[in-house]
Write an enzyme that holds these catalytic residues in place. Structure first.
Site, PDB file in Angstrom:
ATOM      1  CB  SER A  19      30.634  59.241  13.722  1.00  0.00           C
ATOM      2  OG  SER A  19      30.266  59.638  12.496  1.00  0.00           O
ATOM      3  CG  HIS A  41      33.625  59.796  16.387  1.00  0.00           C
ATOM      4  ND1 HIS A  41      32.756  60.642  17.040  1.00  0.00           N
ATOM      5  CD2 HIS A  41      33.428  60.348  15.164  1.00  0.00           C
ATOM      6  CE1 HIS A  41      32.316  61.607  16.473  1.00  0.00           C
ATOM      7  NE2 HIS A  41      32.889  61.418  15.194  1.00  0.00           N
ATOM      8  CE  LYS A  46      34.492  64.191  15.822  1.00  0.00           C
ATOM      9  NZ  LYS A  46      34.871  65.138  14.652  1.00  0.00           N
TER      10      LYS A  46
END
Length: 430
Positions: free
Chosen positions: A217, A245, A276
């Site tokens: 990340s 991610h 996320k």
């Protein structure tokens, strides 16, 4: 009874009371001195952080999360280029409505852990959809992916086993590995040659697990999963990836790094987040073989001793996954927008780490410079944050820009212009 005798008898309890009072006062004084000494240590640490220019302030957002936000102390519309809201689903109307519907039907929360009275039908539905999304046998939900990483390794691995971990893996992976009793091997970042050496060193172990972030990340670099899987198969090891991610937008259908690199059937365990791309609220999960998931339900401490995910969070995440199962259009929109920003920034003279991931770190080196530039960017209407030690290594400070599918080309161009203006002011570019 004489007066002298009576006085002596009355005086005895008075003396016994006065002695504890003195002792209590002494203990209170010692405790206060200890607290003051501890406070002095804490204040010294805080002063050192400020002096180093690595102080991490928290800006207050007064609107929904999204590509355009309102920030306390700033006027007008602010472009947000520092959120993990990769697909823009955190304020998607259907996702928000699903959360409201779940709140009204199932309540605010369960007030309990899953195995006592904290499992609702919506939890099981979400687990089924996540297993379907990742094409794995089963799924278990956690309060966060940090918890999922904390709960996996000590259940799966014992003293006869070995874990081989990339040196730049996320802090939650590192902490999770510390909780297990397996032999630990750390290989150089994305270095397949070093990984092979560690696999050779650990051949006497009963079971070996290669552990890596799918996407790292801080830099946006993608793990070499094809090579990792080749080595794991050659030396009889399992493969684990953290996909926080990557889930939702990497790969042709947004399934993640393993789909992007064509190894979905060769990666054994996947941990990821709902916080996320999948709605942006909270929660994490593990997907993998059914036997592993069942064992985690029996022994994984963060699962057994944490309240179940609140119904509104489950409702939002479920709708986000349903949208992605129905169409890959949102995921596919990311690539062109990412390259537009990367190319324009590189042409302007900035150094951008990584290659094709929506995480686009603008490398600056100096922590104070990163912080000052981020503050100046906000004055120009762009929300970004300077990253410095201990979040990234010393000397590797950067502003980490994150592209969202919800950003327009105009948003991207405006942000590049703000970077050019701020970079020239601070002598980063000419």
């Amino acid at each position: 009874m004489s007066l002298r005798t009576a006085a002596r008898l009355l005086g005895a309890p008075l003396r016994s009371v006065s002695q504890p009072c003195a002792a209590t006062a002494s203990r209170a004084y010692a405790a206060a001195a200890a607290a003051q000494a501890a406070l002095s240590v804490l204040n010294s640490e805080l002063d050192a952080i400020r002096t180093a220019g690595t102080w991490k302030g928290e800006r207050v957002i007064t609107s929904q999360q999204g590509p355009h936000i309102s920030v306390d102390g700033s006027r007008g519309d602010i472009l947000n280029f520092c959120a993990n809201n990769y697909l823009g689903l955190s304020s998607h109307p259907e996702v928000v409505k699903a959360g409201i519907d779940a709140l009204q039907k199932y309540g605010a929360g369960l007030s309990s852990v899953r195995f006592i009275c904290g499992t609702q039908s919506i939890h099981k539905i979400l687990e089924e959809k996540l297993a379907q999304f990742h094409e794995r046998e089963d799924c278990i939900l956690y309060a966060s992916c940090f918890d999922a990483n904390a709960g996996l390794f000590e259940v799966l691995l014992g003293p006869d086993d070995a874990v081989l971990s990339d040196e730049l893996n996320h802090a939650s992976i590192i902490d999770g590995i510390r909780l297990c009793r397996a032999k630990r091997f750390r290989y150089k970042h994305m270095d397949l040659k070093d990984l092979e050496e560690k696999l050779k060193e650990s051949q006497s172990s009963r079971m070996r697990l290669v552990v890596t972030d799918g996407v790292f990340s801080m830099d946006g670099d993608v793990a070499p999963l094809q090579g990792i899987c080749d080595l794991a198969e050659q030396y009889g090891a399992l493969v684990f990836i953290d996909e926080c991610h990557a889930t939702g937008f990497l790969g042709p259908r947004g399934r993640g790094t393993d789909e992007l690199l064509g190894v979905m059937d060769r990666v054994h365990i996947v941990n990821s987040t709902l916080g996320k791309a999948l709605g942006g609220a909270a929660g994490g999960y593990t997907v993998g073989p059914k036997a592993l998931i069942e064992l985690l339900r029996q022994r994984s401490r963060p699962y057994l001793f944490s309240n179940s995910l609140p119904p509104p969070v489950v409702g939002c995440a479920t709708r986000a996954v349903e949208l992605l199962l129905a169409s890959n259009e949102i995921a596919q929109s990311m690539a062109a927008k990412t390259m537009r920003f990367r190319n324009n920034m590189t042409q302007a003279g900035f150094t951008i780490s990584g290659s094709t991931h929506p995480i686009c770190p603008v490398m600056l080196g100096d922590a104070r410079l990163a912080s000052l530039m981020a503050d100046d960017m906000l004055k120009l209407g762009v929300y970004v944050i300077g990253f410095s030690f201990p979040v990234v290594p010393k000397g590797k400070a950067r502003i980490r820009v994150q592209i969202s599918a919800a950003h327009t080309d105009e948003d991207i161009d405006r942000t590049v212009d703000a970077f050019i203006q701020t970079g020239r002011k601070h002598g980063v570019i000419s």
